[in-house]
Design a protein around this motif. Structure first.
Motif, PDB file in Angstrom:
ATOM      1  N   UNK A  28       0.781  -1.090   0.058  1.00  0.00           N
ATOM      2  CA  UNK A  28      -0.139  -0.112   0.046  1.00  0.00           C
ATOM      3  C   UNK A  28       0.876   1.174  -0.049  1.00  0.00           C
ATOM      4  N   UNK A  29       0.490   2.178  -0.931  1.00  0.00           N
ATOM      5  CA  UNK A  29       1.465   3.184  -0.948  1.00  0.00           C
ATOM      6  C   UNK A  29       0.122   4.443  -0.732  1.00  0.00           C
ATOM      7  N   UNK A  30       0.642   5.316   0.054  1.00  0.00           N
ATOM      8  CA  UNK A  30      -0.161   6.404   0.556  1.00  0.00           C
ATOM      9  C   UNK A  30       0.446   7.637   1.130  1.00  0.00           C
ATOM     10  N   UNK A  31      -0.321   8.714   1.391  1.00  0.00           N
ATOM     11  CA  UNK A  31       0.094   9.905   2.028  1.00  0.00           C
ATOM     12  C   UNK A  31      -0.814  10.172   3.115  1.00  0.00           C
ATOM     13  N   UNK A  32      -0.332  11.244   4.094  1.00  0.00           N
ATOM     14  CA  UNK A  32      -0.969  11.504   5.273  1.00  0.00           C
ATOM     15  C   UNK A  32      -0.106  12.874   5.607  1.00  0.00           C
ATOM     16  N   UNK A  33      -1.034  13.701   6.241  1.00  0.00           N
ATOM     17  CA  UNK A  33      -0.801  14.891   6.245  1.00  0.00           C
ATOM     18  C   UNK A  33       0.512  14.805   7.592  1.00  0.00           C
ATOM     19  N   UNK A  34       1.393  15.623   7.706  1.00  0.00           N
ATOM     20  CA  UNK A  34       2.488  15.747   8.704  1.00  0.00           C
ATOM     21  C   UNK A  34       3.711  16.022   8.198  1.00  0.00           C
ATOM     22  N   UNK A  35       4.695  16.146   9.293  1.00  0.00           N
ATOM     23  CA  UNK A  35       6.192  16.528   8.775  1.00  0.00           C
ATOM     24  C   UNK A  35       6.265  17.840   8.378  1.00  0.00           C
ATOM     25  N   UNK A  36       7.316  18.334   8.304  1.00  0.00           N
ATOM     26  CA  UNK A  36       7.853  19.755   8.151  1.00  0.00           C
ATOM     27  C   UNK A  36       7.422  20.290   6.941  1.00  0.00           C
ATOM     28  N   UNK A  37       7.321  19.485   5.959  1.00  0.00           N
ATOM     29  CA  UNK A  37       6.895  19.791   4.591  1.00  0.00           C
ATOM     30  C   UNK A  37       5.536  19.741   4.252  1.00  0.00           C
ATOM     31  N   UNK A  39       3.309  16.636   3.753  1.00  0.00           N
ATOM     32  CA  UNK A  39       2.988  15.437   3.467  1.00  0.00           C
ATOM     33  C   UNK A  39       3.868  14.165   4.027  1.00  0.00           C
ATOM     34  N   UNK A  40       3.567  13.101   4.599  1.00  0.00           N
ATOM     35  CA  UNK A  40       4.439  11.954   4.526  1.00  0.00           C
ATOM     36  C   UNK A  40       4.023  10.875   3.895  1.00  0.00           C
ATOM     37  N   UNK A  41       4.908  10.020   3.316  1.00  0.00           N
ATOM     38  CA  UNK A  41       4.598   8.682   2.748  1.00  0.00           C
ATOM     39  C   UNK A  41       4.177   7.696   3.973  1.00  0.00           C
ATOM     40  N   UNK A  42       3.109   6.950   3.420  1.00  0.00           N
ATOM     41  CA  UNK A  42       2.741   5.639   4.138  1.00  0.00           C
ATOM     42  C   UNK A  42       2.908   4.454   3.308  1.00  0.00           C
ATOM     43  N   UNK A  43       3.696   3.576   3.716  1.00  0.00           N
ATOM     44  CA  UNK A  43       3.877   2.315   3.049  1.00  0.00           C
ATOM     45  C   UNK A  43       3.545   1.514   4.017  1.00  0.00           C
ATOM     46  N   UNK A 107       3.811  19.067  -2.682  1.00  0.00           N
ATOM     47  CA  UNK A 107       3.594  19.084  -4.049  1.00  0.00           C
ATOM     48  C   UNK A 107       2.801  20.556  -4.426  1.00  0.00           C
ATOM     49  N   UNK A 108       2.731  20.649  -5.944  1.00  0.00           N
ATOM     50  CA  UNK A 108       2.378  21.930  -6.300  1.00  0.00           C
ATOM     51  C   UNK A 108       1.056  22.418  -5.928  1.00  0.00           C
ATOM     52  N   UNK A 109       0.137  21.563  -6.121  1.00  0.00           N
ATOM     53  CA  UNK A 109      -1.233  22.053  -5.608  1.00  0.00           C
ATOM     54  C   UNK A 109      -1.073  22.364  -4.095  1.00  0.00           C
ATOM     55  N   UNK A 110      -0.470  21.747  -3.257  1.00  0.00           N
ATOM     56  CA  UNK A 110      -0.270  22.133  -1.820  1.00  0.00           C
ATOM     57  C   UNK A 110       0.425  23.529  -1.624  1.00  0.00           C
ATOM     58  N   UNK A 111       1.242  23.819  -2.543  1.00  0.00           N
ATOM     59  CA  UNK A 111       1.793  25.115  -2.295  1.00  0.00           C
ATOM     60  C   UNK A 111       0.904  26.208  -3.011  1.00  0.00           C
ATOM     61  N   UNK A 112      -0.048  25.763  -3.993  1.00  0.00           N
ATOM     62  CA  UNK A 112      -0.894  27.133  -4.450  1.00  0.00           C
ATOM     63  C   UNK A 112      -2.174  27.145  -3.384  1.00  0.00           C
ATOM     64  N   UNK A 113      -2.449  26.168  -2.574  1.00  0.00           N
ATOM     65  CA  UNK A 113      -3.518  26.269  -1.636  1.00  0.00           C
ATOM     66  C   UNK A 113      -3.006  27.138  -0.483  1.00  0.00           C
ATOM     67  N   UNK A 114      -1.501  26.875  -0.094  1.00  0.00           N
ATOM     68  CA  UNK A 114      -1.123  27.194   0.953  1.00  0.00           C
ATOM     69  C   UNK A 114      -0.815  28.908   0.756  1.00  0.00           C
ATOM     70  N   UNK A 115      -0.519  29.252  -0.390  1.00  0.00           N
ATOM     71  CA  UNK A 115      -0.423  30.700  -1.061  1.00  0.00           C
ATOM     72  C   UNK A 115      -1.459  31.536  -0.892  1.00  0.00           C
TER      73      UNK A 115
END
Length: 116
Positions: A28-37, A39-43, A107-115
């Motif tokens: 399983x490959x996924x992501x969750x919110x967290x970490x200093x940037x 998103x974090x990977x979930x494997x 990721x790019x979309x995340x930067x646009x939302x953050x801006x």
């Protein structure tokens, strides 16, 4: 699509062979919110769930939930065994920034939302 290298597939196969699971099991490959940037990977080694997207790569079933897929599409999963440690590594073409320790990403979309 998400792919896995030959070395990555070999390690997944070793784990699944030593820990049999019922049903269609895979990586399983996924992501969750967290970490200093952001998103974090979930494997994880897991069974297929309703709504999962599935891919076959190197004879391994790769599972991904639909919410995580836009953030990991096009990624390649590898397994590294080095003096500094061993583990799975995600090469993700969607990443625009990552933290210094390599455990979180943006990721790019995340930067646009953050801006906004």
């Amino acid at each position: 699509m998400i792919t896995i290298t030959d070395k990555g597939a070999e390690k997944v196969r070793e784990f699944l062979d030593s820990n049999p699971q019922e049903g269609e099991a895979g990586l399983r490959v996924g992501v969750r919110g967290g970490g200093c940037s952001g998103f974090q990977y979930v494997l994880a080694f897991d069974e297929k769930r309703d709504g999962d997207m599935t891919f076959n790569s190197g004879g391994i079933t790769v599972l991904c939930d639909r919410q995580s897929f836009p953030y990991v599409t096009g990624s390649t999963i590898d397994y590294l065994d080095a003096m500094t440690g061993a583990g799975f590594k995600v090469e993700n073409p969607n990443v625009t920034a990552a933290c210094g320790c390599g455990s979180s990403f943006r990721v790019e979309d995340q930067e646009e939302v953050s801006a906004v």
